[in-house]
Scaffold this motif. Structure first.
Motif, PDB file in Angstrom:
ATOM      1  N   GLY A   1      -2.063  -7.882   5.139  1.00 18.51           N
ATOM      2  CA  GLY A   1      -2.762  -6.862   4.358  1.00 18.51           C
ATOM      3  C   GLY A   1      -1.795  -5.759   3.970  1.00 18.51           C
ATOM      4  N   ILE A   2      -1.902  -5.278   2.722  1.00 13.52           N
ATOM      5  CA  ILE A   2      -0.976  -4.248   2.237  1.00 13.52           C
ATOM      6  C   ILE A   2      -1.756  -3.097   1.616  1.00 13.52           C
ATOM      7  CG2 ILE A   2       0.825  -3.738   0.524  1.00 13.52           C
ATOM      8  CD1 ILE A   2       1.889  -6.549   0.883  1.00 13.52           C
ATOM      9  N   LEU A   3      -1.348  -1.897   1.978  1.00 16.89           N
ATOM     10  CA  LEU A   3      -1.863  -0.689   1.344  1.00 16.89           C
ATOM     11  C   LEU A   3      -0.705  -0.115   0.536  1.00 16.89           C
ATOM     12  CD1 LEU A   3      -4.179   1.349   1.136  1.00 16.89           C
ATOM     13  CD2 LEU A   3      -3.475   2.311   3.317  1.00 16.89           C
TER      14      LEU A   3
ATOM     15  N   VAL B   1      -3.307 -12.676   1.038  1.00 21.16           N
ATOM     16  CA  VAL B   1      -2.938 -11.333   1.488  1.00 21.16           C
ATOM     17  C   VAL B   1      -3.898 -10.334   0.831  1.00 21.16           C
ATOM     18  CG1 VAL B   1      -1.132  -9.558   1.477  1.00 21.16           C
ATOM     19  CG2 VAL B   1      -0.515 -11.967   1.767  1.00 21.16           C
ATOM     20  N   TYR B   2      -4.493  -9.447   1.627  1.00 25.38           N
ATOM     21  CA  TYR B   2      -5.410  -8.465   1.063  1.00 25.38           C
ATOM     22  C   TYR B   2      -4.626  -7.239   0.613  1.00 25.38           C
ATOM     23  CZ  TYR B   2      -9.247  -5.347   0.262  1.00 25.38           C
ATOM     24  OH  TYR B   2     -10.123  -4.473  -0.353  1.00 25.38           O
ATOM     25  N   LEU B   3      -4.866  -6.847  -0.646  1.00 31.27           N
ATOM     26  CA  LEU B   3      -4.116  -5.727  -1.219  1.00 31.27           C
ATOM     27  C   LEU B   3      -5.041  -4.585  -1.598  1.00 31.27           C
ATOM     28  CD1 LEU B   3      -1.556  -4.454  -2.620  1.00 31.27           C
ATOM     29  CD2 LEU B   3      -2.246  -5.715  -4.665  1.00 31.27           C
ATOM     30  N   GLU B   4      -4.668  -3.384  -1.211  1.00 32.30           N
ATOM     31  CA  GLU B   4      -5.396  -2.194  -1.649  1.00 32.30           C
ATOM     32  C   GLU B   4      -4.380  -1.259  -2.295  1.00 32.30           C
ATOM     33  OE1 GLU B   4      -8.812  -1.833  -1.000  1.00 32.30           O
ATOM     34  OE2 GLU B   4      -8.865   0.104  -1.998  1.00 32.30           O
TER      35      GLU B   4
END
Lengths: 208, 208
Positions: free
Chosen positions: A169-171, A184-187
């Protein structure tokens, strides 16, 4: 069950408010109070809580402690999740200082930079490693989430390395949108967008 | 016409991307390219642009410069808007450094703090005043928007003072939700919520 993104956001916000209530000695809260504090309707609050199977508002309102625990079971990872920050400039340091200690199940455990004045030191309470050691540290420290706070021009390269290192996961705090694989979860979290939004509605209100 | 909040957010994001395109020598972009960079559908992009009366995608795509100018006319205030930051800790400094110079029509012109080591100095390129002089400086410098980056416990008090000083829009960076009168536009921007959102979806993906 996978909750909608906006519901997850609101649950996180409800919990934050409930924690503040408890800290101020308030043990119960009505849906309309919770709604008022978040500038939404009480119907929305009740709908969100129904969605997570919680509907036990008593005469004196929701039990804050109980609701915090219900939300925690949904949002948190039982064993906690480890977070790494890439880029320890003003923004990286601010985010780390802001974040650490606020949630027991989510911890910034490492930072990365390429500046020799920053690497091999503790900054904002966190070990700062050289970015070239990313893959090793991610593995060793079991880091699953990363915050990108590096210069915008490096965002794509950093994202690619993070994905290669196994980050889930990436912020992204930079002004450059990035792309990641589907797993991959992206915000994306660009402050300028929020400022422009405020500016737009201020302009609209002044034209009324 | 008052655009929906989400459309305003996306327009701001499109402009950011278009500016990056131009900076990289790319003068035209297709709706599907713009969509891909923002993880949304091309239909959504076209719908947003139709809503602002822009539908002139040519064979080689949208003209980036033209679209930037169309979005600017909608989002920006012709004379610019002045912004003040309350709280010059790590976060206030990071936001100021991050923001200034990025948008010509939106400038952080003053900062406020109560720490005598910070007041009456230039920090991150901006004059830092004592918070007690808020009303005077807001008036003198024609500040319409404020960013709250002060300690959470002060958020409500700061918001009240900002409203009294005539501020029209607030971006709240603290973890405490605040309430403001209807004529003031409020955007709450808690980093923890975004982190918890990433954590939730990472957890969901890992359970697949």
């Amino acid at each position: 069950m996978k909750l909608p993104e906006k519901t997850v956001e609101r649950l996180s916000e409800y919990r934050r408010t409930l924690l503040n209530c408890l800290a101020n000695g308030k043990t119960h809260i009505y849906s309309h109070e919770l709604a008022g504090l978040h500038n939404i309707t009480a119907v929305q609050v009740r709908r969100d809580l129904m969605l997570i199977g919680y509907s036990s508002m008593k005469k004196k309102g929701y039990d804050a402690q109980e609701l915090i625990s219900v939300i925690g079971k949904l949002l948190d990872c039982e064993d906690g999740l480890n977070v790494g920050v890439v880029g320890m400039g003003n923004l990286g340091r601010a985010v780390t200082a802001y974040f650490n200690g606020k949630r027991p199940k989510l911890n910034i455990v490492a930072a990365f930079d390429v500046d020799p004045n920053k690497t091999n030191r503790v900054i904002a309470g966190v070990n700062c490693y050289h970015f070239k050691d990313l893959a090793d540290v991610v593995k060793k420290s079991n880091i699953e989430i990363a915050i990108i706070a590096s210069p915008p021009s490096t965002a794509s390269m950093v994202a690619e390395q993070l994905v290669n290192a196994g980050i889930k996961g990436i912020l992204n705090f930079t002004t450059i949108p990035i792309t990641v694989p589907d797993n991959v979860y992206l915000e994306e979290y660009d402050m300028i967008t929020f400022m422009e939004k405020v500016a737009y509605f201020v302009k609209q209100n002044s034209m009324k």
